[in-house]
Design a protein around this motif. Sequence first.
Motif, PDB file in Angstrom:
ATOM      1  N   CYS A 140      -5.128  -3.675   0.318  1.00  0.00           N
ATOM      2  CA  CYS A 140      -4.946  -2.223   0.195  1.00  0.00           C
ATOM      3  C   CYS A 140      -4.811  -1.810  -1.269  1.00  0.00           C
ATOM      4  O   CYS A 140      -5.343  -0.792  -1.693  1.00  0.00           O
ATOM      5  CB  CYS A 140      -3.746  -1.759   1.018  1.00  0.00           C
ATOM      6  N   ILE A 141      -4.090  -2.644  -2.054  1.00  0.00           N
ATOM      7  CA  ILE A 141      -3.932  -2.338  -3.482  1.00  0.00           C
ATOM      8  C   ILE A 141      -5.276  -2.455  -4.195  1.00  0.00           C
ATOM      9  O   ILE A 141      -5.665  -1.592  -4.984  1.00  0.00           O
ATOM     10  CB  ILE A 141      -2.907  -3.288  -4.142  1.00  0.00           C
ATOM     11  N   ALA A 142      -6.006  -3.516  -3.827  1.00  0.00           N
ATOM     12  CA  ALA A 142      -7.279  -3.776  -4.504  1.00  0.00           C
ATOM     13  C   ALA A 142      -8.297  -2.657  -4.278  1.00  0.00           C
ATOM     14  O   ALA A 142      -9.038  -2.303  -5.180  1.00  0.00           O
ATOM     15  CB  ALA A 142      -7.840  -5.118  -4.028  1.00  0.00           C
ATOM     16  N   VAL A 143      -8.318  -2.104  -3.070  1.00  0.00           N
ATOM     17  CA  VAL A 143      -9.372  -1.124  -2.793  1.00  0.00           C
ATOM     18  C   VAL A 143      -8.994   0.304  -3.163  1.00  0.00           C
ATOM     19  O   VAL A 143      -9.849   1.176  -3.222  1.00  0.00           O
ATOM     20  CB  VAL A 143      -9.808  -1.148  -1.302  1.00  0.00           C
ATOM     21  N   ASP A 156       2.169   5.637  -2.803  1.00  0.00           N
ATOM     22  CA  ASP A 156       2.666   6.831  -3.486  1.00  0.00           C
ATOM     23  C   ASP A 156       1.921   8.038  -2.904  1.00  0.00           C
ATOM     24  O   ASP A 156       0.741   8.240  -3.177  1.00  0.00           O
ATOM     25  CB  ASP A 156       2.391   6.688  -4.993  1.00  0.00           C
ATOM     26  N   TYR A 157       2.636   8.815  -2.088  1.00  0.00           N
ATOM     27  CA  TYR A 157       1.974   9.911  -1.364  1.00  0.00           C
ATOM     28  C   TYR A 157       1.422  10.978  -2.305  1.00  0.00           C
ATOM     29  O   TYR A 157       0.486  11.695  -1.979  1.00  0.00           O
ATOM     30  CB  TYR A 157       2.945  10.548  -0.365  1.00  0.00           C
ATOM     31  N   ASP A 158       2.024  11.098  -3.497  1.00  0.00           N
ATOM     32  CA  ASP A 158       1.550  12.132  -4.428  1.00  0.00           C
ATOM     33  C   ASP A 158       0.179  11.781  -5.005  1.00  0.00           C
ATOM     34  O   ASP A 158      -0.603  12.654  -5.363  1.00  0.00           O
ATOM     35  CB  ASP A 158       2.550  12.305  -5.580  1.00  0.00           C
ATOM     36  N   ARG A 159      -0.082  10.478  -5.082  1.00  0.00           N
ATOM     37  CA  ARG A 159      -1.380  10.073  -5.651  1.00  0.00           C
ATOM     38  C   ARG A 159      -2.464   9.919  -4.591  1.00  0.00           C
ATOM     39  O   ARG A 159      -3.649  10.047  -4.895  1.00  0.00           O
ATOM     40  CB  ARG A 159      -1.222   8.733  -6.352  1.00  0.00           C
ATOM     41  N   CYS A 160      -2.040   9.589  -3.381  1.00  0.00           N
ATOM     42  CA  CYS A 160      -2.996   9.275  -2.310  1.00  0.00           C
ATOM     43  C   CYS A 160      -3.968  10.428  -2.087  1.00  0.00           C
ATOM     44  O   CYS A 160      -3.554  11.590  -1.996  1.00  0.00           O
ATOM     45  CB  CYS A 160      -2.231   8.977  -1.017  1.00  0.00           C
ATOM     46  N   ILE A 161      -5.263  10.113  -2.019  1.00  0.00           N
ATOM     47  CA  ILE A 161      -6.261  11.157  -1.796  1.00  0.00           C
ATOM     48  C   ILE A 161      -6.813  11.098  -0.365  1.00  0.00           C
ATOM     49  O   ILE A 161      -7.723  11.828  -0.002  1.00  0.00           O
ATOM     50  CB  ILE A 161      -7.413  11.072  -2.816  1.00  0.00           C
ATOM     51  N   GLY A 162      -6.291  10.161   0.418  1.00  0.00           N
ATOM     52  CA  GLY A 162      -6.690  10.099   1.838  1.00  0.00           C
ATOM     53  C   GLY A 162      -8.078   9.555   2.078  1.00  0.00           C
ATOM     54  O   GLY A 162      -8.762   9.954   3.009  1.00  0.00           O
ATOM     55  N   CYS A 163      -8.544   8.612   1.235  1.00  0.00           N
ATOM     56  CA  CYS A 163      -9.917   8.123   1.376  1.00  0.00           C
ATOM     57  C   CYS A 163     -10.071   7.081   2.489  1.00  0.00           C
ATOM     58  O   CYS A 163     -11.170   6.706   2.848  1.00  0.00           O
ATOM     59  CB  CYS A 163     -10.418   7.543   0.052  1.00  0.00           C
ATOM     60  N   LYS A 164      -8.957   6.592   3.033  1.00  0.00           N
ATOM     61  CA  LYS A 164      -8.950   5.649   4.163  1.00  0.00           C
ATOM     62  C   LYS A 164      -9.395   4.236   3.812  1.00  0.00           C
ATOM     63  O   LYS A 164      -9.517   3.391   4.693  1.00  0.00           O
ATOM     64  CB  LYS A 164      -9.800   6.163   5.341  1.00  0.00           C
ATOM     65  N   GLU A 165      -9.656   3.977   2.538  1.00  0.00           N
ATOM     66  CA  GLU A 165     -10.098   2.629   2.138  1.00  0.00           C
ATOM     67  C   GLU A 165      -9.050   1.581   2.524  1.00  0.00           C
ATOM     68  O   GLU A 165      -9.362   0.522   3.047  1.00  0.00           O
ATOM     69  CB  GLU A 165     -10.355   2.572   0.629  1.00  0.00           C
ATOM     70  N   CYS A 166      -7.775   1.886   2.230  1.00  0.00           N
ATOM     71  CA  CYS A 166      -6.710   0.918   2.504  1.00  0.00           C
ATOM     72  C   CYS A 166      -6.627   0.615   3.998  1.00  0.00           C
ATOM     73  O   CYS A 166      -6.428  -0.519   4.420  1.00  0.00           O
ATOM     74  CB  CYS A 166      -5.369   1.424   1.981  1.00  0.00           C
ATOM     75  N   THR A 190      -9.007   0.719   6.240  1.00  0.00           N
ATOM     76  CA  THR A 190     -10.097  -0.139   6.710  1.00  0.00           C
ATOM     77  C   THR A 190     -10.018  -1.537   6.110  1.00  0.00           C
ATOM     78  O   THR A 190     -10.450  -2.501   6.723  1.00  0.00           O
ATOM     79  CB  THR A 190     -11.476   0.473   6.383  1.00  0.00           C
ATOM     80  N   ALA A 191      -9.410  -1.643   4.927  1.00  0.00           N
ATOM     81  CA  ALA A 191      -9.358  -2.963   4.273  1.00  0.00           C
ATOM     82  C   ALA A 191      -8.264  -3.853   4.835  1.00  0.00           C
ATOM     83  O   ALA A 191      -8.374  -5.078   4.820  1.00  0.00           O
ATOM     84  CB  ALA A 191      -9.152  -2.787   2.765  1.00  0.00           C
TER      85      ALA A 191
END
Lengths: 677, 171
Positions: free
Chosen positions: B60-63, B81-91, B93-94
Amino acid sequence: MIVVAFNYGGYAGKILQVNLSTGKITKVPLTKEQVELYLGGRGYDAKILFDNMPPNVQPLSKNSILCLSTGPLTGLLGPTTGRVNVAARSPLTGIYGNSNAGTNWGPELKYAGYDGLVITGKAKNPSYIAIEDESVQILPAKNLWGEGVYETTLALQEQHNGFETRVAACGPAAERGLLYGSVIFDLWDAAGRSGMGTVMASKNLKAVAVTGSGSLEVAQPDRYYDVVCDGWSGILNEPGFKMGEHQALGTAVCVGWGNAQGWLPTRNFRESVFEFADDISGEEFRDKFSIKDSPVPGGRACMSCPNRCKRFGKIDSGPYAGTRGNIEFEGVAAFGSKCGVRNLEAVFHAFMLANDYGMDCVTTGNMIATFMELNEEGKLSAKLAAEIDDDGMELKFGNERAMVEMVHRIANQQGELGKLGALGAWRALTKLGGQKLAEKYTSAVKGMDTIACDPRASKGFGFTFAIASRGSDHLRTHPVFEMIKLPDGVAKEMFGSAEASTLKGYGGKVEMVLYHEELAAVTDSIGSCRFMHASYYTQYPIPELLNKYRKRPRPAKDIHSVKYHDWVSAATGMKISYEKLFEIGRRIVMLERAINTQYGVRRKDDRLPRRFVEEPLPSGPAKGQKFDKKQFESMLDKYYAKRGWDKKTGLIKKQMLDKLGMDDVKKILEKRKLLGK
Amino acid sequence: MGKLVFNSELCTGCRACELACSFKHERLFSPHLARIRVVRVDEEGIDVPTGCEQCEVAACIAVCPVRAIYVDPETDGVIIDYDRCIGCKECMTACPFGAVHYNRAKGIFYKCDLCGGDPECVKWCVTGGVQYITDLDTVLQLKRTKTAERALRSIAEGASAAGAAAKGGGV
């Protein structure tokens, strides 16, 4: 703007109504008034049936109503809150039918957003209901019709959301019209008694598959959390729980327990001790069939339950290879001691067959045991006896092959015996030889036969069987109190007599039954299990009283009890006191009685089977005991007086309904001339 | 070094951990909002608790393209960190364990944060199906014992000890 129709915590807030005839699906908000009076689950179901189903509607007609409901505490982390209640008019007894199961299905329904599911009508073709949050569909189940519960459940899990799909299903026996079909949740959790599965199948409804992703909110989170913590501590610190037998063996521990106390029904209630009890005991099951790797062998829990009373096991080889599933005490006793069978493999197999066919294991076991006794006593015609006699399968106590074969025949209604068997013991024997034969050989009260406890050896249970609203049954009350020797002071303070905590005595038993009956109605309605209020006695004020009579009482802060009134109040936001809780319980008992009086239940029906009153027990710790007829009548008088029922007829008196604020019920009973004098 | 150890052999499937988790984090009761989930396999009589394994080399960190996921130095917990998260869902799926969840109502991704070193789920587990272990040596030692026990058992059952040991085992 969102209009909040319902503002109590704990509830999902709406009931899902499905009319299978028209395909109409409606989501109806719960009404505040109804939950204040009846809470939920069993109470609310009774109200729905009373209000919407006229007494002339037959159990298996398309106009009958089937309710599957949860309570306000279901799925909220409280201990033992994985229950679901199923109610309808029973095809087995013709009176009010209802059954309760511990499972994950109930909580899932609430997470999907519904407190209950009310099914009416009849689908044209075999169907199932698929619920995924807001989406509710009636889908074809043609490929599932005729399949066992096991296959059905797995197929629906595969079709929907895998292991996270919870499935309630009825089995092929119910489809073929067996009168005591059960609704099975999550493969092995049965709402077994009184034929609820048959009602489901009669609607052409094979299953209900649920997945929910919603959330539930309580009214006072901090207080609720504290009360729930206290409840869990209550169980975890209860001496009986800590002793660990029940944890280690599940309810099957009762085989050994019942046998030692002399109430384990044996050979169709001829005796109450089974000489081969060790062979079918919980220990035997653990050693033979449990998954070996686990320190809690095979122990599986319902939602939020520390008790894990289900025991999973498998048979790998031999004639019964492939058998698998969760067992519990009732089924083991029904196919074990009641049929005189000592081979636990055969018992396990028959039990799981009944489960897969979707038939009540208690009634099935009783039915076969009754046939065995009839045959041994020469009361079965030669033609009937010959049906199964070939190939060493004579219907005699202890013949396991005959027992297993009979499960198949009854489920498939094969031959005359199979057809009779599907009617349940009372109806089958009435058909065979009239009411007299049925009275002599069955353990049925109001058409439903007795569970695995001999009333001659346990008077509180015995009395319960006579008055239970769904026919002979312990769970309407479950006064285990009499099976545990508690300090005299506790029994005296609770029920006015030290005899209340003895099996043999009659003293204090009516008070004990009244208390337990009301509490059971409440716990069934809020969605918690019998294990907390009866079995462990962790509810207020019993732990407190026990401490009071201890030689060296512990400090009050160390005493934890389940305070149902606080629990419901904190979850819902209603103000419910200890007394008010019991008033609600009384109201539910009264409503179920009201329903039953409409179906013709009177004093003559609140009785014990002849065997228990006339034939003393031949052996064991309770040797020579029977349920004294005079005692029974005076207990019934006392019970009626306390309940406010007419002594002669058993009808409810007007004043009692006024006192409980049941005006609407009163009006209807008055109109139908069903009020007592 | 903190880690939740999941043990399907001890789990009874009561799912108290799920509800305790969702209540602690969201003040709501909902398995769907829990950071720990139990998969009930009824036909085998097995219940499998699942959740974040706090990986050392975390997928999750890597992606994460915006570096919204980091390791808390105090607990070694992997935190979003919810303030930074953009909701791309990569983590989501990874993650090989299905431990990153999505909260539709709030529109955020969330995962186990070890409750800052005092995990709520563990407090509610009656049988030890989920345990919190801060000392990794203990984990290793328990693992070794468990593996040896399995081998012994399978010798008793007549199977090959090596075969059983190779399957490994939970704590």
